[in-house]
Design an enzyme around this catalytic site. Structure first.
Site, short mmCIF file in Angstrom:
data_model
loop_
_atom_site.label_atom_id
_atom_site.label_comp_id
_atom_site.label_asym_id
_atom_site.label_seq_id
_atom_site.Cartn_x
_atom_site.Cartn_y
_atom_site.Cartn_z
N GLU A 85 0.85 -1.19 0.00
CA GLU A 85 0.00 0.00 0.00
C GLU A 85 0.89 1.25 0.00
OE1 GLU A 85 -2.56 2.70 -0.27
OE2 GLU A 85 -3.38 0.64 -0.21
N ASN B 272 5.49 2.43 -3.52
CA ASN B 272 4.80 2.50 -4.81
C ASN B 272 5.29 1.33 -5.65
OD1 ASN B 272 3.64 3.08 -7.25
ND2 ASN B 272 4.48 5.15 -7.44
N ASP C 238 -7.88 0.77 -9.03
CA ASP C 238 -8.35 1.96 -9.76
C ASP C 238 -8.60 1.56 -11.22
OD1 ASP C 238 -8.63 4.44 -11.08
OD2 ASP C 238 -7.33 5.42 -9.62
N ASP D 111 -15.80 -4.06 -8.72
CA ASP D 111 -17.20 -3.73 -8.96
C ASP D 111 -17.35 -3.02 -10.30
OD1 ASP D 111 -15.79 -1.39 -7.89
OD2 ASP D 111 -17.74 -0.41 -8.05
N THR E 112 -13.35 -7.22 1.07
CA THR E 112 -12.61 -6.00 1.37
C THR E 112 -13.60 -4.96 1.88
OG1 THR E 112 -12.89 -4.87 -0.75
CG2 THR E 112 -11.15 -6.55 -0.62
N GLU E 113 -13.07 -3.83 2.36
CA GLU E 113 -13.95 -2.74 2.79
C GLU E 113 -14.81 -2.24 1.63
OE1 GLU E 113 -10.33 -2.59 5.52
OE2 GLU E 113 -10.67 -2.87 3.39
N GLU F 92 -15.67 -3.91 -1.03
CA GLU F 92 -16.62 -4.96 -1.41
C GLU F 92 -17.88 -4.91 -0.54
OE1 GLU F 92 -16.56 -9.82 -2.13
OE2 GLU F 92 -14.73 -8.72 -1.62
#
Length: 211
Positions: free
Chosen positions: A69, A96, A118, A154, A191-192, A194
């Protein structure tokens, strides 16, 4: 939404060096030594606040997990989740990950998770999508011969693009689900993002691909 700056993040990261690797590039090809075992290594690119990786580590104690992350203000939440769960098979990286070949050796990784990445919807940003062919080059290098990429999103556009990208690269699609939660997979860890999207009734897409 951009996470608020947390001025205490640097000190918190240093204090928890047993969870987050402070010199991850030096561990390339040696991650099994970090975990002190030869268990399979799974990585999550863009681990966010850590709900997924902590859940996966609890469910799969015989695997090692590495979460990457870039945002310090977000990874501190993941560190706290790992501490609260007392997970011994997780390490975090605050870098990164432009080229994973700088962090991991050839054939060092068993599985890669791309969760709600993203989508970079504009055509001019295609090369930034984590399923663009230059990223697939990286994944192929670090994955073992039977390694897998698991993509959850999504975003229908990113999902369709990724299926095409995988296929054009010559990869094999082991699974393609247009509504993951319709299948009630008991091994699925949300995940959060999701949780948020599925609560609104949005379908969650998942595919598993191999080289």
């Amino acid at each position: 939404m951009r996470a608020r700056n947390k001025p205490w993040a640097d000190d918190f990261i240093k204090e928890n060096h047993d969870i987050i690797e402070l010199t991850p590039f030096e561990k390339k090809g040696k991650w099994n030594e970090v975990f002190h075992n030869d268990n399979p290594i799974h990585i999550e690119v863009g681990t966010g606040k850590g709900q997924f990786i902590v859940g996966m580590a609890e469910q799969n104690s015989d695997n090692n997990f590495i979460g990457i992350e870039i945002a310090k203000s977000i990874i501190v939440s993941a560190i706290q989740k790992v501490k609260d769960a007392n997970s011994k098979n997780i390490r975090l990286i605050n870098e990164n990950a432009e080229d994973l070949r700088e962090l991991f050796g050839e054939n060092e990784i068993d599985k890669i998770y791309l969760n709600f990445s993203d989508p970079w919807p504009k055509n001019r940003h295609e090369k930034r999508r984590l399923t663009f062919r230059s990223f697939l080059d990286q994944y192929k290098h670090i994955l073992k011969e039977d390694g897998e990429i698991v993509l959850k999103t999504d975003n229908k556009g990113l999902f369709e693009y990724s299926l095409v990208s995988f296929s054009e690269y010559g990869m094999v699609l082991k699974e393609v689900l247009l509504d993951l939660h319709e299948h009630a997979d008991p091994t699925n860890v949300m995940t959060e993002y999701e949780e948020k999207f599925s609560a609104k009734g949005q379908p969650i897409y998942r595919c598993i691909a191999k080289f």
